[in-house]
Scaffold this motif. Sequence first.
Motif, PDB file in Angstrom:
ATOM      1  N   LEU A  16       0.807  -1.218   0.000  1.00 51.07           N
ATOM      2  CA  LEU A  16       0.000   0.000   0.000  1.00 51.07           C
ATOM      3  C   LEU A  16       0.845   1.275   0.000  1.00 51.07           C
ATOM      4  O   LEU A  16       0.401   2.309  -0.479  1.00 51.07           O
ATOM      5  N   THR A  17       2.039   1.200   0.535  1.00 50.38           N
ATOM      6  CA  THR A  17       2.876   2.401   0.620  1.00 50.38           C
ATOM      7  C   THR A  17       3.924   2.490  -0.485  1.00 50.38           C
ATOM      8  O   THR A  17       4.538   3.552  -0.644  1.00 50.38           O
ATOM      9  N   ARG A  18       4.126   1.441  -1.231  1.00 47.71           N
ATOM     10  CA  ARG A  18       5.148   1.451  -2.287  1.00 47.71           C
ATOM     11  C   ARG A  18       4.976   2.629  -3.259  1.00 47.71           C
ATOM     12  O   ARG A  18       5.956   3.328  -3.558  1.00 47.71           O
ATOM     13  N   ARG A 173      -0.186  10.613   3.137  1.00 42.90           N
ATOM     14  CA  ARG A 173      -0.749   9.764   2.078  1.00 42.90           C
ATOM     15  C   ARG A 173      -0.650   8.289   2.456  1.00 42.90           C
ATOM     16  O   ARG A 173      -1.596   7.522   2.247  1.00 42.90           O
ATOM     17  N   ALA A 174       0.484   7.888   2.994  1.00 40.06           N
ATOM     18  CA  ALA A 174       0.654   6.500   3.422  1.00 40.06           C
ATOM     19  C   ALA A 174      -0.344   6.163   4.518  1.00 40.06           C
ATOM     20  O   ALA A 174      -0.969   5.092   4.493  1.00 40.06           O
ATOM     21  N   PHE A 180      -6.188   5.476   7.849  1.00 34.83           N
ATOM     22  CA  PHE A 180      -6.234   6.507   8.884  1.00 34.83           C
ATOM     23  C   PHE A 180      -7.027   7.710   8.401  1.00 34.83           C
ATOM     24  O   PHE A 180      -6.814   8.208   7.307  1.00 34.83           O
ATOM     25  N   ARG A 181      -7.940   8.155   9.232  1.00 36.03           N
ATOM     26  CA  ARG A 181      -8.757   9.329   8.943  1.00 36.03           C
ATOM     27  C   ARG A 181      -8.693  10.230  10.179  1.00 36.03           C
ATOM     28  O   ARG A 181      -9.357   9.956  11.198  1.00 36.03           O
TER      29      ARG A 181
END
Length: 187
Positions: A16-18, A173-174, A180-181
Amino acid sequence: MRWAAPGSFGLDLVQLTRPVLRDLRDQTGETACLYVRGGGFRTVVALAETRHVVMRLFMVGMVMVLHAGSAGKVFMAYDPAARQAAVSQGLTRLTPRTTVGIDLLDKQLEEVRDLGYAASFEERDSGAASISAPVFGMSGELVAVLGIGAPTQRLGPTDVGRLAPAVQAAAERASHQLGFRPALKDG
């Protein structure tokens, strides 16, 4: 192994973070890394390597102490258990710029919380610098730290004002990619 296992949160975290790491590398020109914590140490679990010939070397699986370097300072600033783990294993001097005094360390961690990022210069390795920011999970807990690392020839104190906002935006963004909100946490 735990972070690469199919179906694990670690694999999801890396996948998800790539894209965020690649974008940060492209925006800053420097190596972007994602770290997770285990005890008093941090480990690189993903990276997007700079295209510069002269670089600060990072590798997936690289393990480092928490008390030296921006990523470790972010872990300690946002997770009291990380600070306790680092302090209990001892604040050893790695370079002349490594923080080894607990009062100075606590002052630095307070500053990290105030700024929302950490910057370090030659704390872990001479000639190396970094800027890092927190990555939060769905329920608001710190799950990782994202940052850039570079030789001090390209990343000095005068560059922080230009590069820290990019690192913070990438970490946000990550965090968003991980569910996370901030409004949900605050409300």
